[in-house]
Design a protein around this motif. Structure first.
Motif, PDB file in Angstrom:
ATOM      1  N   ASP A 112      40.139  34.991 -85.520  1.00 30.34           N
ATOM      2  CA  ASP A 112      40.762  33.672 -85.503  1.00 30.34           C
ATOM      3  C   ASP A 112      41.708  33.498 -86.689  1.00 30.34           C
ATOM      4  O   ASP A 112      42.812  32.943 -86.550  1.00 30.34           O
ATOM      5  CB  ASP A 112      39.684  32.589 -85.524  1.00 30.34           C
ATOM      6  N   GLU A 113      41.294  34.007 -87.852  1.00 31.87           N
ATOM      7  CA  GLU A 113      42.122  33.889 -89.056  1.00 31.87           C
ATOM      8  C   GLU A 113      43.426  34.671 -88.914  1.00 31.87           C
ATOM      9  O   GLU A 113      44.492  34.203 -89.321  1.00 31.87           O
ATOM     10  CB  GLU A 113      41.338  34.394 -90.268  1.00 31.87           C
ATOM     11  N   VAL A 114      43.345  35.866 -88.328  1.00 34.00           N
ATOM     12  CA  VAL A 114      44.522  36.732 -88.242  1.00 34.00           C
ATOM     13  C   VAL A 114      45.398  36.384 -87.040  1.00 34.00           C
ATOM     14  O   VAL A 114      46.631  36.340 -87.148  1.00 34.00           O
ATOM     15  CB  VAL A 114      44.093  38.220 -88.173  1.00 34.00           C
ATOM     16  N   LEU A 115      44.778  36.135 -85.884  1.00 35.33           N
ATOM     17  CA  LEU A 115      45.547  35.959 -84.655  1.00 35.33           C
ATOM     18  C   LEU A 115      45.669  34.511 -84.205  1.00 35.33           C
ATOM     19  O   LEU A 115      46.614  34.169 -83.487  1.00 35.33           O
ATOM     20  CB  LEU A 115      44.926  36.791 -83.525  1.00 35.33           C
ATOM     21  N   GLY A 116      44.720  33.666 -84.572  1.00 30.15           N
ATOM     22  CA  GLY A 116      44.785  32.269 -84.183  1.00 30.15           C
ATOM     23  C   GLY A 116      44.914  32.094 -82.683  1.00 30.15           C
ATOM     24  O   GLY A 116      44.202  32.722 -81.891  1.00 30.15           O
ATOM     25  N   LEU A 146      32.744  35.667 -76.717  1.00 36.12           N
ATOM     26  CA  LEU A 146      32.464  35.102 -78.035  1.00 36.12           C
ATOM     27  C   LEU A 146      33.377  33.912 -78.300  1.00 36.12           C
ATOM     28  O   LEU A 146      32.983  32.940 -78.924  1.00 36.12           O
ATOM     29  CB  LEU A 146      32.658  36.164 -79.116  1.00 36.12           C
ATOM     30  N   THR A 147      34.619  34.025 -77.829  1.00 39.26           N
ATOM     31  CA  THR A 147      35.567  32.914 -77.831  1.00 39.26           C
ATOM     32  C   THR A 147      36.394  33.021 -76.552  1.00 39.26           C
ATOM     33  O   THR A 147      36.514  34.094 -75.972  1.00 39.26           O
ATOM     34  CB  THR A 147      36.524  32.970 -79.037  1.00 39.26           C
ATOM     35  N   GLY A 148      36.951  31.908 -76.100  1.00 34.96           N
ATOM     36  CA  GLY A 148      37.839  31.934 -74.956  1.00 34.96           C
ATOM     37  C   GLY A 148      37.120  31.782 -73.628  1.00 34.96           C
ATOM     38  O   GLY A 148      35.893  31.641 -73.569  1.00 34.96           O
ATOM     39  N   PRO A 149      37.877  31.837 -72.546  1.00 34.77           N
ATOM     40  CA  PRO A 149      37.323  31.635 -71.200  1.00 34.77           C
ATOM     41  C   PRO A 149      36.514  32.835 -70.737  1.00 34.77           C
ATOM     42  O   PRO A 149      36.537  33.900 -71.375  1.00 34.77           O
ATOM     43  CB  PRO A 149      38.570  31.443 -70.336  1.00 34.77           C
ATOM     44  N   PRO A 150      35.822  32.712 -69.617  1.00 40.60           N
ATOM     45  CA  PRO A 150      35.098  33.858 -69.054  1.00 40.60           C
ATOM     46  C   PRO A 150      36.056  35.014 -68.823  1.00 40.60           C
ATOM     47  O   PRO A 150      37.225  34.815 -68.469  1.00 40.60           O
ATOM     48  CB  PRO A 150      34.535  33.318 -67.737  1.00 40.60           C
ATOM     49  N   PRO A 151      35.579  36.255 -69.010  1.00 39.19           N
ATOM     50  CA  PRO A 151      36.481  37.399 -68.884  1.00 39.19           C
ATOM     51  C   PRO A 151      37.126  37.530 -67.512  1.00 39.19           C
ATOM     52  O   PRO A 151      38.248  38.020 -67.402  1.00 39.19           O
ATOM     53  CB  PRO A 151      35.583  38.598 -69.207  1.00 39.19           C
ATOM     54  N   ALA A 152      36.452  37.083 -66.452  1.00 43.29           N
ATOM     55  CA  ALA A 152      37.035  37.176 -65.110  1.00 43.29           C
ATOM     56  C   ALA A 152      38.282  36.316 -64.972  1.00 43.29           C
ATOM     57  O   ALA A 152      39.103  36.555 -64.078  1.00 43.29           O
ATOM     58  CB  ALA A 152      36.004  36.771 -64.062  1.00 43.29           C
ATOM     59  N   ASP A 153      38.444  35.310 -65.849  1.00 43.84           N
ATOM     60  CA  ASP A 153      39.644  34.471 -65.832  1.00 43.84           C
ATOM     61  C   ASP A 153      40.785  35.101 -66.624  1.00 43.84           C
ATOM     62  O   ASP A 153      41.914  34.595 -66.583  1.00 43.84           O
ATOM     63  CB  ASP A 153      39.341  33.091 -66.433  1.00 43.84           C
ATOM     64  N   VAL A 154      40.499  36.194 -67.334  1.00 44.40           N
ATOM     65  CA  VAL A 154      41.462  36.773 -68.268  1.00 44.40           C
ATOM     66  C   VAL A 154      41.865  38.188 -67.881  1.00 44.40           C
ATOM     67  O   VAL A 154      43.014  38.601 -68.081  1.00 44.40           O
ATOM     68  CB  VAL A 154      40.862  36.775 -69.696  1.00 44.40           C
ATOM     69  N   LEU A 155      40.931  38.945 -67.297  1.00 40.57           N
ATOM     70  CA  LEU A 155      41.132  40.366 -67.041  1.00 40.57           C
ATOM     71  C   LEU A 155      41.049  40.687 -65.554  1.00 40.57           C
ATOM     72  O   LEU A 155      40.318  40.024 -64.809  1.00 40.57           O
ATOM     73  CB  LEU A 155      40.070  41.182 -67.789  1.00 40.57           C
ATOM     74  N   ALA A 156      41.778  41.706 -65.152  1.00 40.89           N
ATOM     75  CA  ALA A 156      41.720  42.180 -63.772  1.00 40.89           C
ATOM     76  C   ALA A 156      40.663  43.269 -63.646  1.00 40.89           C
ATOM     77  O   ALA A 156      40.479  44.070 -64.576  1.00 40.89           O
ATOM     78  CB  ALA A 156      43.088  42.730 -63.354  1.00 40.89           C
ATOM     79  N   PRO A 157      39.969  43.338 -62.521  1.00 39.88           N
ATOM     80  CA  PRO A 157      38.980  44.415 -62.335  1.00 39.88           C
ATOM     81  C   PRO A 157      39.667  45.777 -62.267  1.00 39.88           C
ATOM     82  O   PRO A 157      40.813  45.896 -61.834  1.00 39.88           O
ATOM     83  CB  PRO A 157      38.307  44.064 -61.004  1.00 39.88           C
ATOM     84  N   VAL A 162      43.628  35.240 -76.722  1.00 41.76           N
ATOM     85  CA  VAL A 162      43.186  34.543 -75.516  1.00 41.76           C
ATOM     86  C   VAL A 162      41.671  34.419 -75.522  1.00 41.76           C
ATOM     87  O   VAL A 162      41.096  33.382 -75.187  1.00 41.76           O
ATOM     88  CB  VAL A 162      43.645  35.302 -74.255  1.00 41.76           C
ATOM     89  N   GLY A 163      40.998  35.506 -75.899  1.00 39.89           N
ATOM     90  CA  GLY A 163      39.541  35.511 -75.924  1.00 39.89           C
ATOM     91  C   GLY A 163      39.009  36.744 -76.621  1.00 39.89           C
ATOM     92  O   GLY A 163      39.720  37.747 -76.760  1.00 39.89           O
ATOM     93  N   THR A 164      37.761  36.658 -77.051  1.00 44.28           N
ATOM     94  CA  THR A 164      37.077  37.748 -77.747  1.00 44.28           C
ATOM     95  C   THR A 164      35.762  37.999 -77.028  1.00 44.28           C
ATOM     96  O   THR A 164      34.995  37.054 -76.795  1.00 44.28           O
ATOM     97  CB  THR A 164      36.811  37.369 -79.220  1.00 44.28           C
ATOM     98  N   TYR A 165      35.485  39.277 -76.689  1.00 47.31           N
ATOM     99  CA  TYR A 165      34.389  39.582 -75.772  1.00 47.31           C
ATOM    100  C   TYR A 165      33.554  40.761 -76.262  1.00 47.31           C
ATOM    101  O   TYR A 165      34.094  41.763 -76.740  1.00 47.31           O
ATOM    102  CB  TYR A 165      34.951  39.907 -74.382  1.00 47.31           C
TER     103      TYR A 165
END
Length: 254
Positions: free
Chosen positions: A12-16, A135-146, A20-23
């Motif tokens: 969060d400090e570096v990228l703010g 850990l932060t951000g939306p569920p991974p299925a909303d962010v990544l493609a299978p 999109v999310g951290t998993y």
């Protein structure tokens, strides 16, 4: 876990808002951390990092991870990928930044990691989607493609030459990872290292089981500095590896 909090605060400090999310992935979502497990984290970003961000993230991770920390911190493996470079999915995927303890000396000599193709991202993304532990951000299925199964297979096989180069120095991890590759090719699932070993042991001839049984026992109960291999077991390692490689080769030809 304080170390995970430190990782998310550093990102969060570096990228703010660029993040999109951290998993979590790896052992954390595949049955739980073992004594020698890394903390495996995938960060999905909106854009590539600049040089200042690379240096700042590397500096922070070198203080949080493993030998660079002041306490008994676990090694950290942290990968950053740009969302538009993996969604829609394409192979080979690109990592914008990859940190691992095994690369520490290289970073100290050459500077922060740079973008490049990392086939292993196929496995990471599959574990992130399956583990579903943001850990932060939306569920991974909303962010990544299978990841298609054929690319999961390609990714698993692509790492074998590098694994074999490390066989003598990192025997336990190499044997367990090869068992996981075999399991993934045969079942289409990514299992924890001990579960993959269980699957492989049930399919190995009796004379090929002792080295994998020992690697599994070390993984479940020992730190890397406590690893010990008898001369008898060492002599069995390469025949075991040849047997597993033959099974992997058979599956890739099907």
């Amino acid at each position: 876990m304080d170390q995970i909090r430190e990782i998310t605060e550093l990102v969060d400090e570096v990228l703010g808002h660029t993040a999109v999310g951290t998993y979590l992935h790896g052992s954390s979502v595949l049955g739980g951390l073992r004594p020698a497990s890394d903390v495996d984290v995938l960060v999905v970003s909106r854009r590539r990092m600049d040089d200042r961000e690379r240096r700042a993230l590397l500096h922070g991770l070198s203080r949080i991870s493993g030998s660079g920390s002041t306490g008994e911190a676990r090694p950290v493996e942290l990968t950053v990928t740009v969302q538009s470079e993996v969604r829609p999915w394409r192979y080979p995927p690109t990592a914008d930044f990859l940190y691992g303890e095994w690369l520490r000396e290289e970073f100290e000599a050459s500077g922060p990691p740079q973008p490049g193709p990392v086939p292993d991202l196929a496995l990471l993304i599959t574990m992130v989607l399956s583990g579903n532990h943001p850990l932060t951000g939306p569920p991974p299925a909303d962010v990544l493609a299978p990841v298609p199964l054929e690319d999961l297979v390609r990714s698993s096989v692509a790492g074998i030459p590098a694994l074999l180069d490390d066989l003598d120095g990192d025997t336990r991890n190499v044997l367990l990872t090869l068992a996981r590759v075999w399991t993934t090719l045969a079942t289409g699932e990514i299992r924890s290292k001990d579960q993959a070993a269980d699957w492989a042991l049930a399919r190995l001839p009796p004379e090929q089981r002792p080295v994998l049984e020992h690697a599994r026992e070390l993984y479940l109960n020992c730190l890397y500095r406590d690893e010990h291999w008898s001369q008898e077991l060492k002599a069995r390692v390469r025949p075991h590896v040849e047997t597993v490689l033959a099974e992997i080769d058979r599956l890739t030809r099907l």
